[in-house]
Design a protein around this motif. Structure first.
Motif, PDB file in Angstrom:
ATOM      1  N   HIS A   1       0.833  -1.209   0.000  1.00  0.00           N
ATOM      2  CA  HIS A   1       0.000   0.000   0.000  1.00  0.00           C
ATOM      3  C   HIS A   1       0.866   1.257   0.000  1.00  0.00           C
ATOM      4  CE1 HIS A   1      -3.491   2.496   0.816  1.00  0.00           C
ATOM      5  NE2 HIS A   1      -2.844   3.040   1.835  1.00  0.00           N
ATOM      6  N   ARG A   2       1.908   1.256   0.807  1.00  0.00           N
ATOM      7  CA  ARG A   2       2.802   2.422   0.887  1.00  0.00           C
ATOM      8  C   ARG A   2       3.512   2.669  -0.442  1.00  0.00           C
ATOM      9  NH1 ARG A   2       3.100   6.460   3.903  1.00  0.00           N
ATOM     10  NH2 ARG A   2       5.377   6.439   4.055  1.00  0.00           N
ATOM     11  N   LEU A   3       3.810   1.604  -1.166  1.00  0.00           N
ATOM     12  CA  LEU A   3       4.557   1.727  -2.425  1.00  0.00           C
ATOM     13  C   LEU A   3       3.642   1.893  -3.638  1.00  0.00           C
ATOM     14  CD1 LEU A   3       7.290  -1.020  -1.851  1.00  0.00           C
ATOM     15  CD2 LEU A   3       7.554   1.464  -1.621  1.00  0.00           C
ATOM     16  N   GLY A   4       2.336   1.885  -3.415  1.00  0.00           N
ATOM     17  CA  GLY A   4       1.411   2.004  -4.533  1.00  0.00           C
ATOM     18  C   GLY A   4       1.287   0.725  -5.340  1.00  0.00           C
ATOM     19  N   GLU A   5       1.616  -0.405  -4.715  1.00  0.00           N
ATOM     20  CA  GLU A   5       1.508  -1.710  -5.373  1.00  0.00           C
ATOM     21  C   GLU A   5       0.217  -2.396  -4.938  1.00  0.00           C
ATOM     22  OE1 GLU A   5       3.600  -2.879  -7.757  1.00  0.00           O
ATOM     23  OE2 GLU A   5       4.330  -0.830  -7.573  1.00  0.00           O
ATOM     24  N   HIS A   6      -0.214  -3.390  -5.738  1.00  0.00           N
ATOM     25  CA  HIS A   6      -1.514  -3.998  -5.468  1.00  0.00           C
ATOM     26  C   HIS A   6      -1.484  -5.526  -5.433  1.00  0.00           C
ATOM     27  CE1 HIS A   6      -3.417  -0.071  -5.922  1.00  0.00           C
ATOM     28  NE2 HIS A   6      -2.605   0.113  -6.954  1.00  0.00           N
ATOM     29  N   ARG A   7      -0.289  -6.138  -5.465  1.00  0.00           N
ATOM     30  CA  ARG A   7      -0.202  -7.598  -5.439  1.00  0.00           C
ATOM     31  C   ARG A   7       0.850  -8.054  -4.438  1.00  0.00           C
ATOM     32  NH1 ARG A   7      -4.046  -6.619  -7.876  1.00  0.00           N
ATOM     33  NH2 ARG A   7      -4.850  -7.480  -9.834  1.00  0.00           N
ATOM     34  N   VAL A   8       0.445  -8.960  -3.551  1.00  0.00           N
ATOM     35  CA  VAL A   8       1.378  -9.613  -2.633  1.00  0.00           C
ATOM     36  C   VAL A   8       1.256 -11.115  -2.840  1.00  0.00           C
ATOM     37  CG1 VAL A   8       1.890 -10.143  -0.216  1.00  0.00           C
ATOM     38  CG2 VAL A   8       1.382  -7.784  -0.890  1.00  0.00           C
ATOM     39  N   VAL A   9       2.362 -11.758  -3.155  1.00  0.00           N
ATOM     40  CA  VAL A   9       2.400 -13.207  -3.368  1.00  0.00           C
ATOM     41  C   VAL A   9       2.832 -13.894  -2.076  1.00  0.00           C
ATOM     42  CG1 VAL A   9       3.489 -15.083  -4.664  1.00  0.00           C
ATOM     43  CG2 VAL A   9       2.990 -12.887  -5.802  1.00  0.00           C
ATOM     44  N   THR A  10       2.147 -14.957  -1.711  1.00  0.00           N
ATOM     45  CA  THR A  10       2.559 -15.750  -0.561  1.00  0.00           C
ATOM     46  C   THR A  10       1.997 -17.165  -0.727  1.00  0.00           C
ATOM     47  OG1 THR A  10       2.687 -15.830   1.861  1.00  0.00           O
ATOM     48  CG2 THR A  10       0.604 -15.070   0.906  1.00  0.00           C
ATOM     49  N   MET A  11       2.041 -17.954   0.332  1.00  0.00           N
ATOM     50  CA  MET A  11       1.480 -19.303   0.324  1.00  0.00           C
ATOM     51  C   MET A  11       0.387 -19.388   1.373  1.00  0.00           C
ATOM     52  SD  MET A  11       5.011 -21.476  -0.010  1.00  0.00           S
ATOM     53  CE  MET A  11       6.061 -21.312  -1.464  1.00  0.00           C
ATOM     54  N   SER A  12      -0.522 -20.321   1.204  1.00  0.00           N
ATOM     55  CA  SER A  12      -1.664 -20.429   2.120  1.00  0.00           C
ATOM     56  C   SER A  12      -1.261 -20.953   3.479  1.00  0.00           C
ATOM     57  CB  SER A  12      -2.735 -21.333   1.521  1.00  0.00           C
ATOM     58  OG  SER A  12      -2.209 -22.616   1.237  1.00  0.00           O
ATOM     59  N   GLY A  13      -0.137 -21.679   3.541  1.00  0.00           N
ATOM     60  CA  GLY A  13       0.336 -22.209   4.809  1.00  0.00           C
ATOM     61  C   GLY A  13      -0.192 -23.609   5.100  1.00  0.00           C
ATOM     62  N   LEU A  14       0.387 -24.222   6.127  1.00  0.00           N
ATOM     63  CA  LEU A  14       0.008 -25.592   6.497  1.00  0.00           C
ATOM     64  C   LEU A  14       0.156 -25.782   8.001  1.00  0.00           C
ATOM     65  CD1 LEU A  14      -0.824 -28.374   5.274  1.00  0.00           C
ATOM     66  CD2 LEU A  14       1.602 -28.978   5.377  1.00  0.00           C
ATOM     67  N   PRO A  15      -0.964 -26.038   8.721  1.00  0.00           N
ATOM     68  CA  PRO A  15      -0.887 -26.306  10.168  1.00  0.00           C
ATOM     69  C   PRO A  15      -0.458 -27.743  10.446  1.00  0.00           C
ATOM     70  CG  PRO A  15      -3.059 -25.464   9.476  1.00  0.00           C
ATOM     71  CD  PRO A  15      -2.328 -25.940   8.250  1.00  0.00           C
TER      72      PRO A  15
END
Length: 332
Positions: free
Chosen positions: A102-116
């Motif tokens: 948001h601070r950089l004016g970007e609109h995509r963050v890539v990550t993984m859903s995770g695993l418990p």
């Protein structure tokens, strides 16, 4: 479309030099690592950017005149890891990355859903590969009970910051195929959580990335260009080949958080990550880009280089040549 590079392979050099490498390839985007499994090497003023307009403007100034702009942030990790030292930090990295975008004016963050883990109080994640046993469905249901509240929170945070969170369909995660994706969206009511379409992890699962793009449609927010070659050894060991070797502390190895490390890839492996064109030809990648363009004409597709047979820049050169030719062929 914007074509670029995920910057992890260029962490060996300062950001200005990485930008020059990318520009020399004829590409225009860089996906910046912002935490998770890997540190934010190219964003040393991360904390300052979150609170200081001067720090933000100084950082963005690095890109001016380079012909390369930010094309997404990446904080791949396991935000649902039952070990709080790992899961807690990776979860916070996701939150911080959304705020940074948001601070950089970007609109995509890539990550993984995770695993418990498999049950309350577990200390290690458990990935159910084939749920033929009723107990396995109990494990999966427990994992959803952990995943849903977290992703409801993240979806709300992303929505408040005008950011879309793109989940890589990666093994050892709750979400690793289209069915899991839709289940997450349905269970959470998410509006700002979708998919980063990395073709490589679909190839080895014997999925068709083009068909997956068209199946998921608007749930595809972002894409990665990484190829896979299925080797003759797959006939003997199968694609779930598990002959990995634990690396000794004296060897060069990558930390994944806490006391977890990347293992050595099997010898004569069933499949390998390879540069674009070494597993699937330009015609395939043209169709892949065409399908992405149908979903979103402004789609970003970044090269991820993990071909160990090629050097850092050498591998990017091979992949960029194929990707650019594919884009020309597809008319995108």
């Amino acid at each position: 479309m914007k074509l670029g590079v995920y910057n992890a392979i260029l962490h060996d050099r300062p950001l200005p030099e990485a930008l020059k490498v990318i520009a020399d390839l004829g590409l225009t985007g860089i996906e910046l690592n912002t935490g998770g499994f890997l540190p934010p090497v190219h964003i040393p003023t991360f904390d300052d950017i979150l609170v200081s307009d001067t720090a933000r403007d100084d950082f963005l100034g690095v890109f001016e005149g380079t012909g390369v702009s930010i094309a997404g942030l990446n904080c791949n990790g396991n935000p649902l890891h039952p070990n709080e030292i790992i899961g807690g930090r990776h979860a916070e990295d996701v939150r911080r990355s959304i705020r940074l975008a948001h601070r950089l004016g970007e609109h995509r963050v890539v990550t993984m859903s995770g695993l418990p883990g498999a049950e309350p109080g577990a200390s290690h994640p458990t990935w159910v590969v084939n749920a033929w046993n009723s107990r396995d469905l109990d494990i999966i249901e427990h994992q959803w009970s952990v995943a849903v509240p977290f992703w409801k929170e993240i979806d709300a945070l992303a929505r408040d910051h005008d950011v879309k969170v793109a989940l890589e369909l990666h093994p050892q995660n709750v979400v690793f195929n289209p069915a899991n994706t839709r289940e997450l969206v349905e269970r959470t009511g998410a509006t700002n959580v979708g998919v980063e379409l990395d073709a490589s992890h679909l190839f080895w699962q014997q999925m068709d990335p083009v068909a997956v793009v068209r199946d998921l449609g608007p749930l595809v927010f972002h894409a990665a260009a990484k190829d896979v070659r299925i080797n003759p050894a797959a006939a003997i060991y199968g694609v779930l080949d598990n002959r990995f070797r634990r690396l000794d502390p004296s060897e060069d190895r990558t930390n994944l958080g806490g006391d977890e490390w990347v293992n050595e890839w099997p010898k004569e492996s069933a499949w390998d990550f390879v540069a674009l064109g070494k597993g699937h030809d330009t015609a395939f990648w043209a169709e892949f880009l065409r399908a992405l363009h149908e979903v979103d004409p402004d789609m970003v597709c970044n090269i991820e280089h993990e071909d160990v047979s090629l050097g850092r820049v050498e591998g990017l050169e091979v992949a960029a040549a194929v990707l650019l030719e594919a884009a020309r062929t597809a008319g995108v």
